[in-house]
Design an enzyme around this catalytic site. Structure first.
Site, mmCIF file in Angstrom:
data_model
loop_
_atom_site.group_PDB
_atom_site.id
_atom_site.type_symbol
_atom_site.label_atom_id
_atom_site.label_comp_id
_atom_site.label_asym_id
_atom_site.label_seq_id
_atom_site.Cartn_x
_atom_site.Cartn_y
_atom_site.Cartn_z
ATOM 1 N N LYS A 121 26.432 -0.180 -27.494
ATOM 2 C CA LYS A 121 26.437 0.664 -28.601
ATOM 3 C C LYS A 121 25.471 1.892 -28.108
ATOM 4 O O LYS A 121 25.854 3.058 -28.298
ATOM 5 C CB LYS A 121 25.755 -0.011 -29.837
ATOM 6 C CG LYS A 121 26.675 -0.955 -30.420
ATOM 7 C CD LYS A 121 26.185 -1.306 -31.943
ATOM 8 C CE LYS A 121 25.128 -2.295 -31.774
ATOM 9 N NZ LYS A 121 25.255 -3.312 -31.356
ATOM 10 N N THR A 122 24.449 1.452 -27.804
ATOM 11 C CA THR A 122 23.332 2.394 -27.329
ATOM 12 C C THR A 122 23.792 3.343 -26.154
ATOM 13 O O THR A 122 23.729 4.696 -26.313
ATOM 14 C CB THR A 122 22.221 1.595 -26.869
ATOM 15 O OG1 THR A 122 21.369 1.100 -27.952
ATOM 16 C CG2 THR A 122 21.099 2.638 -26.427
ATOM 17 N N GLU A 165 24.573 5.375 -33.681
ATOM 18 C CA GLU A 165 24.706 3.866 -33.373
ATOM 19 C C GLU A 165 24.995 2.829 -34.513
ATOM 20 O O GLU A 165 24.006 3.078 -35.697
ATOM 21 C CB GLU A 165 23.522 3.226 -32.461
ATOM 22 C CG GLU A 165 23.674 1.979 -31.924
ATOM 23 C CD GLU A 165 22.625 1.632 -30.933
ATOM 24 O OE1 GLU A 165 22.323 0.447 -30.838
ATOM 25 O OE2 GLU A 165 22.208 2.710 -30.063
#
Length: 464
Positions: A121-122, A165
């Site tokens: 995600k990051t 995110e």
């Protein structure tokens, strides 16, 4: 233009303001003009960055830190009920707002891209933030890690796009209403909150259900959990599903990934045309993250060739295979990986970059519950390294679980043929690694806890 400040967030107080998710929201609010205050357990560069934006940051938690005129108290799921500032909020009848609700309110009125998945995600959120900024679209963004370029995890932009995110760990990603949702993968993790894969699928289905009518789901065509999620949601009305990956059935097909040292060259097939671009981090999983970002941008109407070129400007996120430095011919790299899938992916990427060099790993397990459920798989992942040092479990928000220690990982690693050593005194690690490393080796510090602090210390020992 981005909207203003929701009334409830005009004078927010953040408990744990230095956390990756909390600090990002606090920064955006401060940049929008809110009177931001909060507290954190210890001093940090994040605390200083918030003060530079005009926020009041207290160190330590105490009832007196909460101002009488606070409009709300913002908390994450990690804040315990007995926190003195939370108790004081109850006494003053100050509303308590979960971090996800605060973030959701900041997205209102904007075209939101919410990036979800058990891993990646990051990185994917960061790639989008960098690429959209490079294209002068001035996005707002909230990320779980600091970008290498601007060195921050969040920003208030003047454009109409908000990239965030979306955290599945506590189901908070179900609060958002994105125009584009990205699902990179779906796996069982966060065992304190999910008891089974069925619960995970239900949670992700709810997240997908929040995509605005006519919006887009960008989802992996390769990862089994994502494929199953696609099967469950594909027939929903008013949802455009775009798959990406190496599968021949993918809408955005990954044709080839060519490793080039610590970078990769990626070729995709999009609408029948080949498109090649560079990803400035090694490993096929990061290449796939970039393709997901590409597909999401295209879904918002951004020309693919412009976006592909801009994605090449992404230089990484702190703690995602971040080069910390080199000393005595040894490179030290830092990785946030703490789930077996992430560990295996980063170790494979480093193995590819190491060629003839040795790969030495310092691994710190994260959470007792995760170690209890996945410790064996963590140990098996470490077999990809030439030698590993394993630290004690970093507890974060958890209390110890009787009988669960890092020895579970160590025994599994040895069974898998790994050369692994237990080190209980973290302060001893730099000397241990300096004694093991030889010129040309790669040293990887790995885990979601404070193992990241060891990189500079290892470099100091190697230098001496």
């Amino acid at each position: 233009m981005a909207p203003g400040i929701p009334a409830a967030l005009e004078r927010p107080h953040f408990i744990g303001i230095g956390g990756a998710g909390m600090s990002g929201i606090a920064k955006i609010l401060a940049q929008r003009g809110a009177k931001v205050a909060g507290s954190d357990a210890k001093e940090s560069a994040t605390a200083e960055a918030l003060r530079a934006l005009g926020a009041t940051v207290h160190i330590g938690h105490a009832a007196g830190h909460l101002s009488d005129d606070a409009s709300c108290v913002v908390v994450s799921s990690a804040i315990r009920p007995d926190n003195p500032e939370l108790a004081r909020a109850a006494e003053l009848s100050v509303p308590v707002v979960h971090r996800s609700d605060a973030l959701a309110s900041l997205m209102e009125g904007l075209r939101a891209i919410a990036v979800a998945g058990t891993h990646g995600k990051t990185t994917t959120t960061s790639m989008l933030a960098v690429a959209l900024s490079e294209l002068a679209l001035d996005p707002s963004y909230a990320i779980g890690g600091d970008l290498e370029g601007p060195g921050t995890n969040a920003a208030h932009g003047g454009g109409d796009i908000f990239v965030a995110e979306a955290d599945e760990s506590d189901r908070s990603f179900q609060k958002y209403d994105p125009q584009v949702a990205i699902v990179l993968n779906v796996e069982l993790d966060h065992h304190a909150n999910y008891a089974s894969m069925d619960e995970i699928y239900d949670s992700f289905e709810t997240f997908v259900g929040k995509v605005v009518p006519g919006g887009t789901l960008v989802v992996s065509a390769d990862q089994p959990g994502a494929v199953e999620l696609t099967r469950r949601v594909r027939d929903r009305e008013s949802l455009d599903v775009v798959t990406y990956g190496e599968s021949e059935h993918a809408d955005v097909r990954v044709h080839k990934i060519t490793p080039r040292g610590l970078t990769s060259e990626v070729t995709v097939v999009l609408n029948g045309k080949y498109l090649t671009f560079t990803v400035s981090v090694p490993g096929s999983h990061y290449a796939h993250n970039a393709v997901a970002a590409l597909a999401a941008g295209v879904a918002l109407g951004i020309p693919a060739h412009n976006l592909a070129s801009a994605l090449g400007k992404y230089t990484g996120v702190k703690r995602r295979l971040q080069l910390k430095g080199e000393a005595a011919g040894v490179q030290v790299i830092d990785s946030y990986a703490h789930h077996p899938t992430e560990m295996t992916a980063d170790l494979a990427a480093m193995r590819g970059a190491a060629t003839d060099a040795r790969l030495l790993v310092v691994f710190q397990p994260h959470l007792f519950s995760r170690t209890q459920e996945l410790g064996t798989e963590m140990g098996q992942a470490l077999a990809l390294a030439d030698a590993s040092v394993v630290l004690d479990i970093y507890p974060a928000r958890e209390d110890p679980i009787p009988g669960i220690t890092s020895s579970l990982i160590i025994e599994a690693a040895k069974t898998a043929g790994a050369d692994v050593t237990a080190v209980h005194d973290q302060a001893a690690v730099p000397a241990v690694i300096a004694g093991m490393a030889k010129p040309g080796d790669l040293v990887l510090t790995m885990g979601a806890g404070d193992v990241t602090d060891l990189g500079p210390q290892i470099l100091d020992h190697l230098s001496s």
